[in-house]
Scaffold this active site. Structure first.
Site, PDB file in Angstrom:
ATOM      1  N   ASP A 117     -44.835  92.748  11.704  1.00  0.00           N
ATOM      2  CA  ASP A 117     -43.832  92.201  10.773  1.00  0.00           C
ATOM      3  C   ASP A 117     -44.202  92.662   9.366  1.00  0.00           C
ATOM      4  O   ASP A 117     -45.123  92.111   8.750  1.00  0.00           O
ATOM      5  CB  ASP A 117     -43.812  90.664  10.846  1.00  0.00           C
ATOM      6  CG  ASP A 117     -43.242  90.139  12.164  1.00  0.00           C
ATOM      7  OD1 ASP A 117     -43.453  90.802  13.203  1.00  0.00           O
ATOM      8  OD2 ASP A 117     -42.621  89.063  12.166  1.00  0.00           O
ATOM      9  N   LYS A 163     -35.677  90.836   9.622  1.00  0.00           N
ATOM     10  CA  LYS A 163     -36.110  89.436   9.542  1.00  0.00           C
ATOM     11  C   LYS A 163     -35.797  88.902   8.155  1.00  0.00           C
ATOM     12  O   LYS A 163     -35.950  89.614   7.166  1.00  0.00           O
ATOM     13  CB  LYS A 163     -37.618  89.415   9.837  1.00  0.00           C
ATOM     14  CG  LYS A 163     -38.302  88.070   9.716  1.00  0.00           C
ATOM     15  CD  LYS A 163     -39.767  88.202  10.152  1.00  0.00           C
ATOM     16  CE  LYS A 163     -40.595  87.014   9.745  1.00  0.00           C
ATOM     17  NZ  LYS A 163     -42.028  87.175  10.069  1.00  0.00           N
ATOM     18  N   LYS A 187     -34.353  88.226  13.258  1.00  0.00           N
ATOM     19  CA  LYS A 187     -35.324  87.130  13.260  1.00  0.00           C
ATOM     20  C   LYS A 187     -35.204  86.299  11.984  1.00  0.00           C
ATOM     21  O   LYS A 187     -35.614  86.737  10.921  1.00  0.00           O
ATOM     22  CB  LYS A 187     -36.750  87.685  13.385  1.00  0.00           C
ATOM     23  CG  LYS A 187     -37.836  86.606  13.340  1.00  0.00           C
ATOM     24  CD  LYS A 187     -39.229  87.207  13.547  1.00  0.00           C
ATOM     25  CE  LYS A 187     -40.316  86.192  13.274  1.00  0.00           C
ATOM     26  NZ  LYS A 187     -41.683  86.758  13.448  1.00  0.00           N
TER      27      LYS A 187
END
Length: 316
Positions: free
Chosen positions: A153, A216, A252
């Site tokens: 991430d 995300k 996400k």
């Protein structure tokens, strides 16, 4: 991982405008919606568990609390509750465990010891601010992958968005993609710090063009994290990208998703905006640390008819 356009074709990005009033109206509709009830609710909540990236990103993380987190990822809901619902044999686990790079080894060892194949995700690239040198950020990705992280991430450099340097942003994410090797690249846009919904759309598009597997919303450390208006813009970007390229990119939301009721609203948003195909851990995750506790409380209430005392449910 085909790319939509070469970085030289980014002039169209500056022409994009998001219709903010329309997005806000749509967000209000979603929040006003009534949620599913009873058996249906229990089923949806168990589904939500399988989308959670169970996360600990604290300065005081130790190998023992990472170990505990991994155990909770494998056994997210008490076994007797699952037996009552007749889903104890369905292998319900969280989608991943997400930790800082220095804790990846701990997580990999703990999951191996527990005999399960839940993936380990690591934040990287100077998380949460992304303000370290590019060389350092790339090295951080490589080290996390070496230690066994199979999902990374990354955070983008917000400065590049705020100053409209779209080619530079594209190039940077391409380098992140390369450093990840076989690992999945989840690109955190830190939408609370991008200044406008139009910038959110543009950054989403660039991140996907550069080879991200997921986009995300947030690090969870900004003052504003996952919100419905931002999610709608990102989901529409994912849909546009799919129409243009045939590539499905994951989504996400992260930060501030704490209640079971919140998780149901997010699931229904994905279902409405992108369809059931996206309701799979391959294309949808929820970044959360406390959400699982509330889902387990609601399942406990559904099964027993009463709310759990603190000692009834093990640590999550």
């Amino acid at each position: 991982r085909s790319v939509l356009l070469s970085p030289l074709d980014l002039s169209w990005i500056s022409k994009i405008q998001v219709n903010q009033p329309a997005v806000l109206r749509r967000a209000e509709q979603i929040q006003a919606r009534r949620t599913v009830k009873k058996e249906w609710q229990a089923a949806w909540l168990l589904k939500a568990v399988t989308f959670i990236d169970l996360t600990t990103l604290s300065g005081d993380d130790t190998s023992s609390n990472v170990q505990r987190l991994c155990y909770k990822a494998k056994y997210p809901i008490r076994e007797d509750l699952l037996k009552t619902l007749n889903v104890h044999d369905k292998g319900i686990t969280t989608a991943a465990v997400c930790v800082y790079p220095a804790r990846v080894c701990d997580a990999v060892k703990a999951l191996q010891a527990a005999g399960c194949a839940i993936p380990v995700a690591s934040v990287a690239t100077g998380f949460p601010a992304g303000q370290t040198h590019l060389k350092t950020r790339l090295e951080e990705i490589r080290l996390a992958v070496e230690d066994g992280a199979v999902e990374i991430d990354v955070v983008i450099n917000r400065t590049l968005v705020l100053t409209g340097q779209w080619e530079a942003l594209y190039d940077e994410i391409r380098q992140f993609r390369k450093a990840c090797g076989e690992a999945h690249l989840k690109t955190i846009l830190a939408t609370g710090e991008l200044g406008s919904l139009t910038n959110v759309y543009k950054a989403s598009m660039i991140a996907m063009m550069a080879g991200s597997d997921f986009i995300k919303t947030s690090t969870g450390k900004e003052t504003v994290n996952a919100t419905f208006p931002v999610a709608i813009v990102m989901l529409r970007a994912i849909r546009d990208f799919f129409w243009k390229t045939g590539n499905k990119i994951g989504f996400k939301p992260a930060g501030g998703i704490r209640s079971a009721k919140d998780s149901l609203a997010w699931l229904s948003l994905i279902k409405e905006e992108l369809g059931d195909e996206w309701l799979t851990p391959e294309l949808f995750r929820i970044g959360a640390s406390t959400l699982l506790s509330d889902i387990e409380r609601q399942i406990y209430h559904h099964v027993t008819g009463r709310y759990a005392a603190y000692h009834d449910l093990p640590m999550s």
